[in-house]
Write an enzyme that holds these catalytic residues in place. Structure first.
Site, PDB file in Angstrom:
ATOM      1  CG  HIS A   1      18.846  26.233  26.203  1.00 51.88           C
ATOM      2  ND1 HIS A   1      20.186  26.044  26.025  1.00 51.88           N
ATOM      3  CD2 HIS A   1      18.262  25.806  25.070  1.00 51.88           C
ATOM      4  CE1 HIS A   1      20.399  25.504  24.840  1.00 51.88           C
ATOM      5  NE2 HIS A   1      19.253  25.359  24.232  1.00 51.88           N
TER       6      HIS A   1
ATOM      7  NE  ARG B   1      34.640  15.675  28.681  1.00 52.03           N
ATOM      8  CZ  ARG B   1      34.405  16.383  29.782  1.00 52.03           C
ATOM      9  NH1 ARG B   1      34.583  17.681  29.770  1.00 52.03           N
ATOM     10  NH2 ARG B   1      33.988  15.791  30.878  1.00 52.03           N
TER      11      ARG B   1
ATOM     12  CG  ASN C   1      39.478  20.739  35.755  1.00 48.48           C
ATOM     13  OD1 ASN C   1      38.634  21.052  36.605  1.00 48.48           O
ATOM     14  ND2 ASN C   1      39.884  21.565  34.814  1.00 48.48           N
ATOM     15  CB  THR C   2      34.903  17.293  37.470  1.00 53.62           C
ATOM     16  OG1 THR C   2      33.550  17.266  37.020  1.00 53.62           O
ATOM     17  CG2 THR C   2      34.918  17.278  38.982  1.00 53.62           C
ATOM     18  CB  SER C   3      31.938  21.625  36.350  1.00 53.15           C
ATOM     19  OG  SER C   3      31.045  20.552  36.503  1.00 53.15           O
TER      20      SER C   3
END
Lengths: 606, 730
Positions: free
Chosen positions: A32, A508, A538-540
């Protein structure tokens, strides 16, 4: 069978456009998160996961797109590749697979195909067109090298922990200069990665994908089931541990546990998508606590053998940032390095580094990896040419960066959610300011809004903060940079930051400095100037079950499908009101995202 | 799973060592067949549509709902896309109306017209008109891309709909399907190694296909017997007059026979061009003898000769053989109903409750013995309004006595007045023209369809113009500004077909572009506009252009075999013609494979200036001294040494050979010494490993092909970039 040329007929591959430069391609594939990277004279030039190009989440295919991208980024063609390094040993893996078959793993065509140990070498020739030498390294050695050689440490202890590679699931080692020695390993089926995946499966989340959700769920619970979880793992001497295999079933295709696991906890397995009960949260918490205990115990052991102050970690379990922080806080090592693509994608990096060392006799020339921006980038001209043919209007800020930043922070301060697409794409699972969704962390409604309307995912999932490095200690209990978002710490800010503060007051954190992430750093500065808050959520930049965006087209499609308020594509800004009237229907409803390429019922042991 | 002992591990390691020879997969495959037989006696399942054995009864996308004792079927979100089926939300409870179930593939769906017009509605209208009441309902269960296994599952589940009769209009998607764990691949390897060679494999596949179809048609026929539901099979016909089956290259013979085959083909074409039909026929017969009917090449030429001689029946026979010859090709061929499919269906004609209508005979009768053509077909198998009406009249003739006392001949029923809006007719013709051009069909066919569409509905020019502009842009069509205007047509059929697949790479089709420009020009100078878009979006200016991008390296679909004599005499408006020698769409290789002797690339220039080309290429086999010719707009600019390993050559192109706008680069590969015995052995081994191999010859391979303005030397840039990266790192 498929080799295009006879063995005697040696190719004259290399031309010397780069003089004596040594170009090594690293490849991880067929499990993967396949990936490819290019090292030139030991310097990392490019690295990317295949899923970003194919748009198939966790794509395990031989990374043809990533391979071509690396060549493109290196300004070279296939003839200039000196060596391809492959990240695991198919023959050793076959032995473990055969053992599993004697144990009852079903015999079918899919499994049969998986036993084709020549496939990597064959397809590197027939699919990628590369005919030169291929070096093969063990899975966990690749992991170890991916951490140590990019840590900047001259010497270090090394711990790798994942589901399984060939036989090993955990290894203990030391790195010194150009040498890595793995001196002990735990073998399959004993595996902390598989323990975590099994309980992820039992908790109704997708294997190889939902482990991160379980970690995020843990702070909502109490470790009331820790004793039961402890019975699943018996600690052994030195680095060893053993799973109580009565509770596991790694041979099934629909789940990873036996009937005894629900009996142990007194609850039936949670159905995917069903309501999350307190039991599920408590079990997640218990699992996290026990994992941390075991890892702490094992790093103590490692320190007893390798008396270093440094620790390098890799493997899928090293993406558990809560455990990483606990190891650093409560463990015997004063410094920890985890490479941003610590999972299997990073195996490409480690294999390439090992090949470089073997071929040159030299270690890698650079210090610690300072950033994760090793993927493709798109020039302002490319983005402009793309946008101008589409049916949306946009604002052109070329040559006006301050205006762009000002317009962006004005929107952020108005509680708008922004898609932020800048520079080279990140390598690894975290968005770090190149392909990010950004928002104001002070808004108490923001987390629910982004989870529900923008990313369309589970409501409990937390978001991470990005903070200016020079202001991190004013807001977070952190005394060292955390550029890869792979550690957690407590929030100690005077500013109320509900959107990025988890229920246990942790966050995080990603620290941002202008040297490696100039425009993102400038944005944080601008936001700080406007609001007094040097922090952004901040996120993807992706939606549920979709890889992080790679190209301006991916970003535009994701923007339309989600409920982002605006999209910043390089020097250009698009407002939601500017998109064509038909797009929400055409793109949001009909744009096909290929199904995930990896089974999520079980850990794919072949 | 349990802990493994050290002994176990050691044994496994030894076994892994034993299996690490090159034959591991073949050994596994043999073991699979010998020991496993995991699917022995088990029938294969559909890839396209799966019923719902565990849940409520489901027929297609409709699921059973029982309310107040009434059973209806409601469209459900689970599973298949709705767009492949009839646009019907609910199948109501059975009433006193006679209920006919209508099953089939895209032909039965009314592809290009649906949902505005389709066969099921036509059949219902014809029947009710004939009975002069509304006592018949036709339930439309046709699905695009339905394969045979799915058809059987659908028909068996459809029994729940309590029908009075079932019409099955299918056969175009019934192809050979490898069954896992079967002996087939091992047997094919054996045949390939024997004197029978590939033609023997072709025969074997034909036999297996016959068994496969026969078993499943038997299951369909059993429904008639066990459930007492009369079944009418409609055997589809093929557009023999207009459609030419693709010849994807020489068959797998041996080096000498392949050389003969290619020479015969060249001579046959030459004789055909010069009008020497007797010699052309002799050569074409030799081609058929050499490949034993496993390619359409010889049959196509024989058919052309027969047509010129006015021998329609003979031409029909050759064209049918050409149509059937592709049944063993692993490359995608257009859907078609093979002769053997018709034979099997006809063999059930005498079974109780079964009626077979052979549209081959019906269309022949209707057309006074002429070949079926554009009057009845939009493309290879999809029917026009006239074709649909004729097919449904034929079904109605059989159905009337089953559901009523009425009796009418098809010749009377076909007079039924079918109302289809001219705009819908024109749009269907336009869509078909696009489809045909993308399948590499003759320019004359594409042109005629576009012209006819315009005659039928002149305003369609606007749609053609918008379509062309979106096709020339780099961005996905749906995001282009022009697509917003296409959306305003509100024609779901048009939008859906021009829309999908939205992210697939675009290919430049010069035939279609030329014909659209000619047909839809007029007040708007569409040619100039198209050229402007091409230059704006694709020209070599500041940046390098990757000529292996799909847009520049040609169509990916299989090109039709087109003897020179049957190609359009019309000159293209633009100087370029991009052929089909691009990478095999089934191949996952990341480099270009030339499957024809010449490979064509589109190169767009903004203004004529000196360019550089960087070409990395190799040949899989070549003799010493052979060369590769590189031409730009018909002028040779380089002769490169043939090499068996990747080699990069940098070529300068002088401005004098370039024109503003599209230019054509042609790479002419050396003649093949193909297939070598090693290559054939490789195919046999692939079969033994359970893979269906790629059987086409590869003339040459290109790893990268880039164009740049001279002065914009990107390699120098790379060196500088490298130096910077290294110094930064150090």
């Amino acid at each position: 069978v498929f080799l295009p040329h006879s063995i005697e007929d040696k190719p004259n591959r290399k031309d010397n456009r780069f003089g004596a430069a040594m170009n090594v391609m690293g490849i991880s594939a067929y499990f993967h998160d396949s990936a490819c990277c290019l090292l030139r004279d030991g310097v990392l030039i490019a690295a990317a996961q295949e899923e970003r190009f194919t748009r198939r989440k966790h794509d395990p295919a031989l990374p043809g797109h990533a391979f071509r991208y690396c060549l493109e980024q290196g300004g070279m063609t296939v003839t200039e590749v000196d060596c391809v390094a492959y990240y695991e040993d198919p023959k050793k893996k076959l032995a473990r697979q055969l053992c599993m078959m004697t144990n009852g793993l079903p015999w079918n065509s899919t499994n049969r195909e998986a036993l084709d140990i020549h496939r990597p070498i064959r397809e590197i020739a027939t699919v990628l067109g590369y005919e030169g030498p291929v070096k093969i390294f063990d899975h966990h050695l690749s992991h170890a090298a991916s951490a140590f050689f990019f840590s900047g440490f001259q010497e270090s202890a090394i711990l790798t922990v994942d589901g399984v590679g060939e036989w090993a699931t955990t290894t203990y080692g030391r790195g010194d200069g150009k040498k890595i020695e793995l001196f002990e390993q735990v073998d399959f089926p004993d595996s902390l990665g598989l323990l975590y995946s099994t309980l992820t499966n039992y908790l109704g989340f997708s294997v190889n994908d939902g482990e991160y959700k379980v970690m995020g769920l843990a702070p909502y619970g109490k470790p009331v089931f820790a004793d039961q979880v402890r019975t699943l793992v018996q600690l052994g001497e030195r680095g060893q541990y053993h799973l109580d295999l009565r509770h596991f079933d790694f041979l099934r295709t629909d789940r990873m546990y036996s009937e005894q696991l629900p009996e142990l906890f007194g609850h039936p397995p949670r159905q995917h998508g069903s309501e999350l009960l307190q039991f599920h949260k408590d079990l997640a918490s218990s699992l996290q606590v026990v994992l941390e205990e075991i890892l702490l115990s094992k790093v103590e052991y490692l320190r007893s053998v390798v008396p270093s102050n440094h620790l390098c970690m890799a493997g899928g379990v090293a993406l558990n940032c809560v455990a990483n922080s606990r190891i650093l806080r409560d463990g015997p090592f004063s410094k920890l390095f985890v490479q941003p693509a610590a999972g299997d994608a990073g195996g490409a990096l480690g294999a390439a580094a090992m090949a470089h060392v073997e071929l040159t006799g030299q270690s890698l020339p650079h210090g610690a990896m300072a950033h994760a921006f090793w993927g493709p980038e798109f020039s302002g001209d490319q983005i402009y040419r793309f946008l101008k043919t589409t049916a949306c209007s946009f604002t052109d800020y070329r040559g006006r960066e301050e205006d762009l930043l000002d317009a962006t922070v004005t929107r952020l301060a108005k509680r708008e959610v922004i898609g932020w697409f800048q520079g080279r794409m990140e390598f690894g699972p975290r968005s770090l300011g190149a392909r990010s969704i950004l928002a104001d962390p002070r808004d108490p409604t923001m987390r629910d809004r982004i989870n529900a309307s923008v990313k369309k995912r589970e409501g409990f999932r937390p978001f991470a903060p990005a903070v200016l490095e020079n202001r991190m200690d004013q807001h977070f209990d952190l005394d060292h940079p955390s550029p890869f978002m792979l550690e957690t710490c407590n929030v100690c800010s005077k500013i109320d930051l509900p959107a990025i503060t988890h229920v246990d007051r942790s966050a995080r954190v990603q620290t941002v400095d202008s040297g490696t992430n100039r425009r993102f750093s400038s944005l944080l500065e601008s936001f700080n100037c406007k609001t007094g808050c040097p922090i952004l959520l901040n996120t993807s930049f992706n939606m549920r079950d979709e890889p992080i965006v790679c190209t301006p087209l991916d970003a535009l499609v994701c923007f339309v499908r989600s409920e982002l308020d605006a999209l910043v594509l390089g020097d250009f800004m698009i407002d939601r009101a500017d998109i064509a009237p038909s797009w929400p229907m055409l793109v949001a409803g009909m744009m096909e995202i290929p199904a995930s390429a990896v089974s999520h019922h079980v850990y794919r042991l072949l | 799973v349990r802990e493994f002992s050290e002994t176990q591990k050691a044994l496994a390691n030894r076994l892994a060592e034993l299996l690490s020879g090159q034959d591991v997969v073949a050994i596994m495959h043999y073991l699979d067949v010998m020991l496993g037989s995991t699917v022995s006696g088990k029938e294969s399942h559909s890839d396209t549509y799966v019923s719902n054995p565990a849940g409520p009864i489901r027929v297609g996308i409709w699921e059973q709902r029982v309310r107040n004792g009434q059973t209806s079927f409601v469209r459900t979100q689970a599973g298949d896309p709705w767009t492949l089926w009839a646009n019907v939300g609910t199948i109501p409870p059975k009433s006193r109306q006679k209920r006919i179930l209508f099953l089939g593939e895209s032909v039965a769906r009314g592809y290009f017209y649906d949902p505005h017009f389709n066969p099921a509605t036509t059949l219902q209208n014809i029947l009710n008109s004939a009975i002069k009441s509304n006592s018949v309902e036709v339930i439309d269960l046709a699905r695009i891309d339905l394969d045979l296994d799915a058809l059987v599952q659908l028909a068996e589940s459809a029994v729940a709909l309590e029908s009075d009769a079932m019409v099955i209009f299918a056969g175009n998607n019934w192809h050979y399907k490898r069954e896992d764990g079967s002996q087939d691949m091992i047997e094919m390897a054996r045949i390939l190694r024997s004197d029978a060679g590939w033609p023997g494999v072709h025969s074997f596949i034909e036999g297996r296909l016959r068994q496969y179809i026969d078993r499943r048609v038997g299951r369909l026929a059993a429904i008639a017997k066990t459930r007492s539901i009369p079944i009418i099979f409609l055997i589809p016909e093929f557009n023999l007059a207009a459609w030419r089956s693709a010849c994807s290259g020489p068959p797998v013979l041996n080096v000498a026979a392949t050389s003969d085959w290619l020479a015969e083909l060249e001579e046959a074409e030459s004789f055909l061009r010069s009008g020497d039909l007797a010699m052309a026929a002799e050569r074409a017969t030799q081609i058929c003898r050499l490949d034993q009917g496993s390619t359409p090449a010889g049959f196509n030429i024989l058919a052309e000769i027969a047509l010129r001689q006015g021998k329609t029946a003979e031409a029909r026979s050759h064209l049918e053989k050409a149509r059937d010859s592709v049944l063993s090709q692993p490359m995608p061929a257009s859907p078609r109903c093979y002769s053997l499919t018709g034979e099997i269906l006809r063999s059930y004609a005498n079974h109780k409750g079964i009626t077979v209508i052979d549209l081959r005979n019906r269309f022949q009768e209707y057309s006074n013995g002429q070949l079926p053509d554009h009057r009845l077909f939009l493309d290879y198998c999809h029917l026009t309004v006239e074709g649909i009406t004729l097919a449904m009249a034929s079904a109605a003739e059989v159905l009337l006595p089953v559901i009523s006392n009425a009796r009418k001949a098809w010749s009377e029923l076909v007079q039924f007045k079918t109302e289809v809006d001219p705009q819908i007719r024109a749009e269907a013709e336009f869509l078909a023209a696009v489809h045909n051009a993308n399948y590499g069909q003759r320019t004359s066919l594409v042109r005629a369809q576009l012209e006819h569409a315009i005659q039928t509905f002149p305003d369609i020019k606007q749609l053609m113009s918008l379509f062309l502009k979106t096709q020339l842009r780099k961005s996905p069509s749906v995001l282009c500004a022009e697509f917003e205007q296409i959306m305003e047509t509100k024609n779901a059929s048009v939008i859906q077909r021009l829309y999908a697949p939205p992210r697939a790479p675009k290919a430049f089709n010069s035939v279609l572009a030329n014909e659209l420009t000619l047909a839809a020009g007029g007040r708007e100078d569409l040619g100039a506009c198209a050229q402007s878009i091409l230059i704006d979006e694709h020209s070599v200016d500041g940046a390098r252009v990757d000529l292996l991008t799909r847009f520049y390296c040609g169509l990916a679909s299989t090109a039709a075999f087109q003897p020179e004599s049957v190609r359009s005499a019309g000159q293209p408006l633009w100087s370029g013609h991009i052929d089909s020698s691009s990478a095999n769409p089934n191949s996952s290789s990341v480099f270009f494979k030339a499957r024809e002797k010449a490979s064509h690339f589109l190169l767009v220039c903004n203004e004529t200036c000196n360019l550089s080309l960087a070409l990395t290429y190799q040949l899989s086999s070549c003799s010493a001294g052979t060369t590769i010719a590189v031409e730009v707009n018909g002028k040779e600019i380089a002769s490169l040494p043939a090499t068996r390993h990747w080699q990069t050559s940098r070529l300068a192109v002088q401005d004098s050979v370039l024109v503003q706008g599209p230019n054509v680069i042609r790479i002419i590969w050396p003649s093949l010494q193909w297939p070598s015995s090693e290559w054939v052995e490789g195919l046999a081994k692939a079969f033994e490993c359970g893979h269906f191999p790629d059987i086409q010859p590869i003339y040459g391979e290109i790893f990268s092909f880039q164009a740049a303005l001279i002065g914009a030397d990107t390699h120098e840039d790379s060196l500088q970039q490298y130096g910077k990266v290294l110094s930064d790192a150090l």
